[in-house]
Design a protein around this motif. Sequence first.
Motif: not given
Length: 892
Positions: A142-168
């Motif tokens: 239920g936590d709301i998390v913000q991510l940007r280029s260079g971040d490692r994803v800290p948990a399994d997340l459902r995207i609420l909004s995204a701009q140009g998001l590309r993930v390895d």
Amino acid sequence: MNEPEILSATPHAVAADSVLRQLASRSEGLGHEEIAARRQQYGANRLPTQAPPNWAQRFLRQFRDPLIYVLLAAFVVTLLLGHLLDSAVILAVLLINALIGTLQEGKAENALAAIRKILRLQAKVRRAGEWQNVDAEKLVPGDIVQLRSGDRVPADLRILSAQGLRVDESLLTGESLPSDKSPVPVEADAALGDRHSMLYAGTFVQAGRAVAVVTAIAAQTELGKIQGLLQETNTLQTPLIRQMQRFSKTLALLVLVLSTVMAGIGLARQLLPPFEVFLAVISFAVAAIPEGLPAILSITLAIGVERMARRQVIARHLHAIETLGAVTVICTDKTGTLTRNEMFARGLRTHASWYEASGTGYAPQGELAGAEAGDKARFAALEVASVANDTQLRQEGGNWQIIGEPTEGALRALSAKAGFPGEGYRRLASIPFESAHKLMAVLTERPDGQRRILLKGAPDRVLARCGSMLDADGSSLPIDIPFWERENQYLASQGLRVLALARRDVDGQQQESLDLDSLGQNFTLLALVGIVDPPRPEAITAISDCRRAGIQVKMITGDHAGTALAIAREMGLVAGGESQVLTGTELDRIAPDDLPAVALRTQVFARTSPEHKLRLVEALQTRGQVVAMTGDGVNDAPALKRADVGIAMGARGSEAAKEAADLVLVDDNFASIARAVAEGRAIYDNLRKAILFILPTNGAQGLVLLAAIIAGLQLPLTPLQILWVNLVIAVTLALALAFEPAEPAIMERPPRNPAESFLDWRFLLRVALVSVSIGGATMATFYAELSAGMPAELARSMAVTTLVLSQALYLFNVRHLQGSAWRRSTLFSNPIAWIALGVLLLLQLALLYLPPLQRVFQTVPLQPRHWGLALLIAVAVFFLVELEKRLLRKVA
């Protein structure tokens, strides 16, 4: 305080606001009381740990072996009898063997530790309306998390909004290209790599930004599920270990039975004092058990480690080297193992012609050749490829690398090969590539001052904006949509990723900005470009070598089915007419009982998850296959651990994969696996040779003592002389066999059956023949000297020398399991054998002629006639074995 509902099992298929509602969360984040309650309910976002066995426990486990039990008993008895030297030698062998085994264990715990490290990071989270940085361990569903280029994803997340998001996501899927992400739901049965609305713990944000809600933490994440699989997965014993255990039990039982019979007969007949009978029985046990064998096996495998390293393969587990020789199936990843892991623009398709690119990788070397040298559309397409491009090429240490996106790197290299200048352009505005619109546009001012919009992207999106196409002479023609759709379909069927290139001139100097709404239509289509991660040429050859060796090669990849099948055809994994490829979704529909047969007959598996890889490995093993599995991501760790031989990628592999694997490929190249298989077969042959050499030595000694005690005769050898022979033979001659080169045509024969014992009838016949021959000669020599009135010390010295020289010449018999020892091409192929022979003779001379050794081992110097007789007996044994080999070759 709102309580979260039961979250849907497929949050990727549910609208974002519905996921928020199910989690009882909101855009401003959870309140402090809610966080405390959920932390109490769900625990920390940390993968569970369990205490590994300590060093002492691993050390004690090494003594659980029937042969070891017999040696331990011999150690205790010799110690009680005061034979301290015998006891010390036996104890040293036991300790060395246990230390080697202890050092080899613990790889599974190391793999789990490597996975746990991934979640130790920081996260930017919104709580009570404020953004703050917290340890990832403190996240709750239920936590709301913000991510940007260079971040490692800290948990399994459902995207609420995204701009140009590309993930390895290669860590989990093995797919080489980054995945485009957006909040749009996907199908409920979508494979892990196709869940574009989700972000998974441990993956890496390559571009863009996003706001997402935590759906799972710790063990409930996809990463945590992999850890669970890894903990539940049992490592199979290697074929050699299974065979050695069977052999150990059989030999231990035989030694115990014969020792009991010897003791019973000796005491019943009362031909020797009880103490001497008891000592003779202990001597027999020590003589019959090849105590040097564990050390020789370990040394042979250790030498194999060094040979493997020269072939770009690092062995983390000694027994895996031998297991390679029994491999019947190799399950391999595609990207970077069969392919170069470099995007390569294979060519351009204009309306007039196809232009084929030469060269390799990102190197701007080669050409773009085709039938229409003056094609204006070709030049225009190269302009788009070069100018509408944010990636740069650079050379480091002789290798060309990219700074930016792999696809754009391939286009940049293509333009350079064709000689497109690319200077003098001024970018005024751009629309970056995003998964939502799947295109990139650049407003640029050309060197002549003309302004032009250059467009590249997915063919369907670009074609929809084109009203014309450019012909070879530079004229515009109405666009032929069916033609371009056919060309796109054809290129895609070849496993190519297709991009369309288009342009539109801008009148005047007024336009200074560019956005998606004003991009408009009326573009002129210039060309299609086909991009691929090309196969490694040496991997194609290696696959052919494996097939000749009777080894199946199967591709298991996270990539799309079409791409996987096209590469498989190019690699020779499937014939041109075959089209069978199974996806992970299709595998889920197959009944467990039917999976082994399907796994055996299918060569290509696409869009697979960690569970699929593990299931495929287990299914193949149920059919008796010896499976080697390659992998590089955390997702591969369970399958790597379960496989008979797990092979991790060294250059791009995760630490978890390397820790779970038995072998690590330094160069990530499939060709190295094929070379390692050949080396593994050679090592197994050398192990067989070492065993076939050592057993007759112990058999001859055991036979001498058995016959003497049953007949009530004087013992031809003392216990210390027996240990001397065992040690010098193992240290010199047996060790030389570890350096034997591979037998001819080693990759032309099928894999050995791991269920078959190396003690086949030929093997047993050889052991019996040599044991009886050498043992009989030793006894005959001893008793002949006694009957001639020679002292017992001289007779025993003669017997020991006969035994040693016979074994020395037998070494050359056993260097070739079936072939003749007299082949000039191989007689001197192993110089270590000749060096070992020289060392052995020096040691034997020291035993007979140095006073300190004479006193300890009760020996005396021999006369030339003694040496001549012992050598004559050894030569006779040599020719007897060669005759046996020749007769068996005729029978075969």
